[in-house]
Design a protein around this motif. Structure first.
Motif, PDB file in Angstrom:
ATOM      1  N   GLU A   1       0.671   4.449 -11.080  1.00 20.69           N
ATOM      2  CA  GLU A   1       0.128   3.300 -10.365  1.00 20.69           C
ATOM      3  C   GLU A   1      -0.393   2.244 -11.334  1.00 20.69           C
ATOM      4  O   GLU A   1      -0.982   2.552 -12.368  1.00 20.69           O
ATOM      5  CB  GLU A   1      -0.981   3.738  -9.400  1.00 20.69           C
ATOM      6  CG  GLU A   1      -2.219   4.298 -10.050  1.00 20.69           C
ATOM      7  CD  GLU A   1      -2.148   5.798 -10.261  1.00 20.69           C
ATOM      8  OE1 GLU A   1      -3.219   6.423 -10.396  1.00 20.69           O
ATOM      9  OE2 GLU A   1      -1.026   6.323 -10.313  1.00 20.69           O
ATOM     10  N   TYR A   2      -0.133   0.989 -11.016  1.00 19.87           N
ATOM     11  CA  TYR A   2      -0.575  -0.191 -11.770  1.00 19.87           C
ATOM     12  C   TYR A   2       0.038  -0.288 -13.170  1.00 19.87           C
ATOM     13  O   TYR A   2      -0.472  -1.013 -14.019  1.00 19.87           O
ATOM     14  CB  TYR A   2      -2.105  -0.216 -11.895  1.00 19.87           C
ATOM     15  CG  TYR A   2      -2.824  -0.204 -10.568  1.00 19.87           C
ATOM     16  CD1 TYR A   2      -2.624  -1.216  -9.628  1.00 19.87           C
ATOM     17  CD2 TYR A   2      -3.694   0.839 -10.255  1.00 19.87           C
ATOM     18  CE1 TYR A   2      -3.278  -1.201  -8.416  1.00 19.87           C
ATOM     19  CE2 TYR A   2      -4.360   0.870  -9.033  1.00 19.87           C
ATOM     20  CZ  TYR A   2      -4.143  -0.152  -8.117  1.00 19.87           C
ATOM     21  OH  TYR A   2      -4.792  -0.128  -6.905  1.00 19.87           O
TER      22      TYR A   2
ATOM     23  N   GLN B   1       0.833  -1.201   0.000  1.00 12.24           N
ATOM     24  CA  GLN B   1       0.000   0.000   0.000  1.00 12.24           C
ATOM     25  C   GLN B   1       0.870   1.254   0.000  1.00 12.24           C
ATOM     26  O   GLN B   1       0.562   2.232  -0.700  1.00 12.24           O
ATOM     27  CB  GLN B   1      -0.925  -0.003   1.220  1.00 12.24           C
ATOM     28  CG  GLN B   1      -1.886   1.172   1.296  1.00 12.24           C
ATOM     29  CD  GLN B   1      -2.837   1.235   0.131  1.00 12.24           C
ATOM     30  OE1 GLN B   1      -3.258   0.195  -0.383  1.00 12.24           O
ATOM     31  NE2 GLN B   1      -3.198   2.437  -0.287  1.00 12.24           N
TER      32      GLN B   1
ATOM     33  N   HIS C   1       3.643   5.321  -5.950  1.00 14.86           N
ATOM     34  CA  HIS C   1       3.399   5.242  -7.393  1.00 14.86           C
ATOM     35  C   HIS C   1       2.319   6.235  -7.820  1.00 14.86           C
ATOM     36  O   HIS C   1       2.397   6.809  -8.906  1.00 14.86           O
ATOM     37  CB  HIS C   1       2.972   3.820  -7.781  1.00 14.86           C
ATOM     38  CG  HIS C   1       4.057   2.812  -7.591  1.00 14.86           C
ATOM     39  ND1 HIS C   1       3.829   1.446  -7.637  1.00 14.86           N
ATOM     40  CD2 HIS C   1       5.382   2.965  -7.332  1.00 14.86           C
ATOM     41  CE1 HIS C   1       4.965   0.810  -7.437  1.00 14.86           C
ATOM     42  NE2 HIS C   1       5.925   1.713  -7.239  1.00 14.86           N
ATOM     43  N   LYS C   2       1.320   6.443  -6.947  1.00 14.02           N
ATOM     44  CA  LYS C   2       0.257   7.401  -7.269  1.00 14.02           C
ATOM     45  C   LYS C   2       0.803   8.823  -7.337  1.00 14.02           C
ATOM     46  O   LYS C   2       0.374   9.616  -8.175  1.00 14.02           O
ATOM     47  CB  LYS C   2      -0.866   7.309  -6.236  1.00 14.02           C
ATOM     48  CG  LYS C   2      -1.742   6.071  -6.382  1.00 14.02           C
ATOM     49  CD  LYS C   2      -2.864   6.072  -5.357  1.00 14.02           C
ATOM     50  CE  LYS C   2      -3.778   4.864  -5.547  1.00 14.02           C
ATOM     51  NZ  LYS C   2      -4.882   4.849  -4.554  1.00 14.02           N
TER      52      LYS C   2
ATOM     53  N   LEU D   1       2.239   1.621  -3.397  1.00 10.97           N
ATOM     54  CA  LEU D   1       1.202   2.104  -4.308  1.00 10.97           C
ATOM     55  C   LEU D   1       0.985   3.603  -4.150  1.00 10.97           C
ATOM     56  O   LEU D   1       0.813   4.325  -5.148  1.00 10.97           O
ATOM     57  CB  LEU D   1      -0.106   1.351  -4.056  1.00 10.97           C
ATOM     58  CG  LEU D   1      -1.323   1.809  -4.859  1.00 10.97           C
ATOM     59  CD1 LEU D   1      -1.058   1.655  -6.354  1.00 10.97           C
ATOM     60  CD2 LEU D   1      -2.564   1.022  -4.445  1.00 10.97           C
ATOM     61  N   GLU D   2       0.985   4.089  -2.906  1.00 11.37           N
ATOM     62  CA  GLU D   2       0.812   5.521  -2.670  1.00 11.37           C
ATOM     63  C   GLU D   2       1.942   6.324  -3.315  1.00 11.37           C
ATOM     64  O   GLU D   2       1.705   7.401  -3.878  1.00 11.37           O
ATOM     65  CB  GLU D   2       0.755   5.815  -1.171  1.00 11.37           C
ATOM     66  CG  GLU D   2      -0.473   5.263  -0.468  1.00 11.37           C
ATOM     67  CD  GLU D   2      -1.764   5.801  -1.046  1.00 11.37           C
ATOM     68  OE1 GLU D   2      -1.803   7.010  -1.392  1.00 11.37           O
ATOM     69  OE2 GLU D   2      -2.729   5.022  -1.170  1.00 11.37           O
TER      70      GLU D   2
END
Length: 476
Positions: free
Chosen positions: A223-224, A211, A217-218, A214-215
């Motif tokens: 992200e993704y 998580q 990456h955002k 991911l934050e």
């Protein structure tokens, strides 16, 4: 109607029912009212750290959501039946629910700072329920005395073995000899539980790490993109893809396509992370430049005012002084605006289209798929196909228009997924730009207005001084 807790001031709690005022018990930092049925109106005391509501007739734990800084809470000697309404009290260390009507230990998962818990003299009947307390790693004092479960002959050793950090149980010190005996008796039950907890903790830490990643990456707007998420989402919404995959030769095409596509996404992902560092550097440069401009402007303004104060304060010079200082401030506004616009242009250049290569790859895949589809159609019309196709696939091979429409529809669906991903990335970038620039721009507007007000006030004060000076009358 029942009695409702009303807060009339930061140090006084007052219960009123039918215009009747009950007696108060004062504890220094707060007061407590007797015969309260419902907790309400506590929202305005969000900084409260201690709250004592014992010896009332409260039936439900409620109205405490805003007390996020609460450390100590006493709800003993009430009529509470269910543990609830405590989820936001994450800082709670000391909780007393002694002498209520509670029959189940539940809804306390967020109270990870809990150190002291008293739930004696309730209706707890199942000894195995105390395993729930293992989640409270800081719990050292526990009171269960007066519950039916205490009548179980296993009670003492069971609780000590399953809640290993206890120092006091039922107001008595837990002796080392008791701990040793409990471990010896229940070690074969505890060991599997400890392994399960270790696995659960490892999974939780892994989830939290993902998580956190991911934050990050955002914040980089990628992200993704470090995997097959985008590719999978493209085909998940493509209803024609499964049919077209049955055509001869498409299987080989699909074998290579995922790896190519994911490879492009990985490249975009790494590029995005690198550009994130560039954006952070751009933001830092922007703030440094803005501070330099503001500092220089403030210094020039002070210089103009000092020059005026060193001169004779004549009424005729007041308007001139205002004009001089305002000339320093006024150019600053467009100057800051220019900095902000330049900043936006730089960021827009950095935030180039992440997904263009994915779109080109999809177009290439579409062209190949269309070639295979038309070739298959021609063979089908000549009865030269050497494979049996499902009925729903054969329906696509009736004519060129039908098969081309199916391939184009499949392609369009996948392009929509790519376009949506690109739109999300650009939207996030623009929102981020605005969050950075608009705040600085608004701060400059406010600063400019405040400086003008100060100048006007300064002028008015000087004018009053001049008006108060008595000029001697001329003598003959």
């Amino acid at each position: 109607s029942g009695n409702i807790l009303y807060l009339l001031g930061p140090r006084v709690l007052l219960a009123v029912s039918h215009e009747k005022q009950f007696s108060l018990i004062h504890f220094g930092c707060f007061s407590v009212v007797l015969d309260i049925l419902q907790i309400a109106n506590l929202w305005q005391f969000e900084n409260l750290t201690k709250l004592q509501l014992d010896n009332n007739i409260i039936e439900k734990i409620e109205g405490l959501e805003s007390l996020v800084h609460l450390v100590w809470l006493d709800l003993s000697f009430n009529n509470i039946e269910v543990i609830e309404g405590l989820a936001t009290l994450v800082k709670l260390q000391d909780l007393s629910l002694y002498s209520n009507r509670i029959s189940k230990i539940e809804n306390m998962d967020t109270l990870q700072e809990l150190q002291i818990f008293s739930i004696g003299k309730n209706n707890l009947t199942t000894l195995e329920d105390v395993v729930y307390f293992r989640r409270f790693k800081h719990l050292q004092t526990l009171n269960l005395a007066g519950n039916p479960l205490c009548d179980d002959e296993r009670y003492m050793l069971y609780v000590v073995s399953y809640v290993p950090n206890l120092v006091y149980l039922d107001f008595k010190l837990v002796r080392d000899s008791t701990v040793k005996e409990a471990v010896l008796q229940y070690q074969y039950h505890i060991e599997p539980l400890e392994r399960e907890e270790a696995e659960a903790l490892a999974q939780l830490e892994d989830k939290q790490a993902k998580q956190k990643e991911l934050e990050y990456h955002k914040t980089a707007f990628v992200e993704y993109l470090n995997g097959s998420f985008l590719f999978d989402s493209m085909f998940a919404e493509d209803t024609e893809a499964a049919k077209l995959a049955c055509l001869p030769g498409v299987d080989d095409l699909l074998q290579a396509y995922p790896s190519w596509f994911v490879s492009v996404c990985e490249s975009l992902f790494n590029y995005g992370l690198k550009e994130h560092e560039n954006r952070e550097a751009e933001v830092s440069h922007f703030h440094e430049y803005l501070n330099e401009v503001l500092t220089a402007n403030q210094q020039e303004g002070r210089k103009r005012i000092l020059e005026f104060e060193n001169q004779s304060k004549k009424a005729s010079q007041l308007d001139f002084m205002f004009m001089q200082v305002h000339m320093v401030i006024s150019p600053l506004f467009p100057s800051v605006k220019e900095i902000l616009e330049e900043f936006k242009r730089n960021i827009a250049a950095v935030a180039s289209t992440f997904i263009e290569n994915c779109r080109e790859l999809e177009n290439h895949h579409h062209e190949k798929l269309l070639e295979i589809s038309i070739t298959t159609l021609e063979k089908s019309l000549k009865n030269e196909l050497d494979v049996d196709l499902p009925a729903d696939v054969q329906k696509l091979l009736v004519d060129k228009t039908t098969i081309v429409n199916a391939v184009n529809a499949s392609h369009g669906t996948r392009l929509q997924s790519i376009d949506k991903r690109e739109s999300d990335i650009l939207s996030n970038i623009y929102h981020w730009q605005n969050s950075v620039t608009e705040k600085a721009f608004q701060n400059e507007i406010d600063r400019n207005r405040n400086r003008v007000k100060e100048i006007i006030l300064f002028i008015e004060n000087l004018q009053e001084e001049l008006d108060s000076i008595k000029i001697p009358e001329a003598t003959e």
